[in-house]
Design a protein around this motif. Sequence first.
Motif, PDB file in Angstrom:
ATOM      1  N   UNK A  92      36.276 126.340  10.978  1.00 27.14           N
ATOM      2  CA  UNK A  92      35.677 127.638  11.276  1.00 27.14           C
ATOM      3  C   UNK A  92      36.208 128.194  12.588  1.00 27.14           C
ATOM      4  N   UNK A  93      36.396 127.337  13.588  1.00 28.50           N
ATOM      5  CA  UNK A  93      36.988 127.802  14.845  1.00 28.50           C
ATOM      6  C   UNK A  93      38.387 128.360  14.603  1.00 28.50           C
ATOM      7  N   UNK A  94      39.149 127.707  13.718  1.00 28.33           N
ATOM      8  CA  UNK A  94      40.494 128.204  13.432  1.00 28.33           C
ATOM      9  C   UNK A  94      40.454 129.537  12.692  1.00 28.33           C
ATOM     10  N   UNK A  95      39.496 129.713  11.801  1.00 30.37           N
ATOM     11  CA  UNK A  95      39.369 131.001  11.118  1.00 30.37           C
ATOM     12  C   UNK A  95      39.095 132.119  12.112  1.00 30.37           C
ATOM     13  N   UNK A  96      38.231 131.849  13.089  1.00 31.91           N
ATOM     14  CA  UNK A  96      37.948 132.874  14.099  1.00 31.91           C
ATOM     15  C   UNK A  96      39.185 133.125  14.970  1.00 31.91           C
ATOM     16  N   UNK A  97      39.920 132.078  15.287  1.00 32.68           N
ATOM     17  CA  UNK A  97      41.145 132.239  16.083  1.00 32.68           C
ATOM     18  C   UNK A  97      42.165 133.076  15.322  1.00 32.68           C
ATOM     19  N   UNK A  98      42.274 132.848  14.025  1.00 29.90           N
ATOM     20  CA  UNK A  98      43.190 133.636  13.207  1.00 29.90           C
ATOM     21  C   UNK A  98      42.835 135.119  13.268  1.00 29.90           C
ATOM     22  N   UNK A  99      41.549 135.421  13.211  1.00 31.40           N
ATOM     23  CA  UNK A  99      41.103 136.809  13.259  1.00 31.40           C
ATOM     24  C   UNK A  99      41.567 137.490  14.546  1.00 31.40           C
ATOM     25  N   UNK A 100      41.604 136.761  15.639  1.00 30.15           N
ATOM     26  CA  UNK A 100      41.998 137.332  16.936  1.00 30.15           C
ATOM     27  C   UNK A 100      43.431 137.843  16.925  1.00 30.15           C
ATOM     28  N   UNK A 101      44.289 137.213  16.132  1.00 32.32           N
ATOM     29  CA  UNK A 101      45.714 137.564  16.161  1.00 32.32           C
ATOM     30  C   UNK A 101      46.209 138.166  14.848  1.00 32.32           C
ATOM     31  N   UNK A 102      45.289 138.555  13.974  1.00 37.42           N
ATOM     32  CA  UNK A 102      45.678 139.274  12.773  1.00 37.42           C
ATOM     33  C   UNK A 102      46.146 138.429  11.616  1.00 37.42           C
ATOM     34  N   UNK A 103      45.819 137.146  11.624  1.00 37.82           N
ATOM     35  CA  UNK A 103      46.193 136.265  10.511  1.00 37.82           C
ATOM     36  C   UNK A 103      45.052 136.221   9.513  1.00 37.82           C
ATOM     37  N   UNK A 104      45.327 136.602   8.283  1.00 41.99           N
ATOM     38  CA  UNK A 104      44.294 136.608   7.249  1.00 41.99           C
ATOM     39  C   UNK A 104      44.492 135.525   6.201  1.00 41.99           C
ATOM     40  N   UNK A 105      45.620 134.849   6.228  1.00 42.41           N
ATOM     41  CA  UNK A 105      45.934 133.819   5.241  1.00 42.41           C
ATOM     42  C   UNK A 105      45.987 132.464   5.945  1.00 42.41           C
ATOM     43  N   UNK A 106      44.936 131.677   5.747  1.00 42.52           N
ATOM     44  CA  UNK A 106      44.833 130.354   6.362  1.00 42.52           C
ATOM     45  C   UNK A 106      44.596 129.329   5.264  1.00 42.52           C
ATOM     46  N   UNK A 107      45.460 128.303   5.202  1.00 40.15           N
ATOM     47  CA  UNK A 107      45.294 127.184   4.286  1.00 40.15           C
ATOM     48  C   UNK A 107      45.209 125.906   5.113  1.00 40.15           C
ATOM     49  N   UNK A 108      44.194 125.098   4.839  1.00 40.56           N
ATOM     50  CA  UNK A 108      44.027 123.812   5.532  1.00 40.56           C
ATOM     51  C   UNK A 108      44.042 122.709   4.480  1.00 40.56           C
ATOM     52  N   UNK A 109      45.012 121.826   4.593  1.00 34.45           N
ATOM     53  CA  UNK A 109      45.114 120.704   3.663  1.00 34.45           C
ATOM     54  C   UNK A 109      44.196 119.563   4.097  1.00 34.45           C
TER      55      UNK A 109
END
Length: 266
Positions: A92-109
């Motif tokens: 969840x922290x990474x999802x919020x970090x992605x939002x800060x820089x405009x990344x909408x596609x996050x995959x975590x294996x």
Amino acid sequence: MRAECRRGSWGSLGRMTTPTSPTAEPVQNLDWSSWKRVLVVVAHPDDPEYGLSAAVHEWTTAGVEVSYLLLTHGEAGIQGRDPAEVGPLRAEEQRRACHCVGVTDLVILDHPDSMLVYTLDLRRDIAREIRRRRPDVVVLTNFDVEAYGGLNQADHRVAGLATIDATRDAANPWAQRELLDEEGLEPWSTSKLLVAGVPNPTHYVGVSHESVEAGVASLCEHDEYLKALPDHPVPHEFIPGMLREGAGLVGDENLECAVTFRVFDV
């Protein structure tokens, strides 16, 4: 607090260095004007946030589609807390970090944090995402044995080597045959590999004040993780300092902040 491009406090945490050593090669401006898609491959949540995310914001602001592929959930990253709790928290922290820089596609294996192993299965999992996203470039972080002011973490080393080989697998119709035969994923060749956080960069991406701020904000979103690291430098101090150091390698007095890379043609 506004993040300005000035030298900041570095602290003592080994991961936080940016290229400061002299390099024999001229550091060139990286031409990314033709890029449409970028894939960033790292081992853990927070790995993109040590300078690289400022370049990511620069790209997404210009309309480049940037995807993040994390190989683990970082569940072993907070001592004294159950990995079953930490994994979802860090995701969840990474999802919020992605939002800060405009990344909408996050995959975590679901490969195991701190026990990442170089295998054909890992290469296949990375190659699969490369074929799915068809990026112009793949970005990874320093995977040398000695890195970030000390001995590099094992997962970082494995992630880098596996990503290099997976990039080749993704382009080879005879490698990882099940991706084509069973999943219908056609081979895809990226044009370049970019390695961030290395002491001998070949190229740089200049970043604006807004991108520096976004990069700082992305690291700050890893709040619970940073709380577990009492000696961690303050993000709004050391991130601008790192990016200022990167610009210092270029020799352009008009360039205030830059993210540096070692670039390889694929």
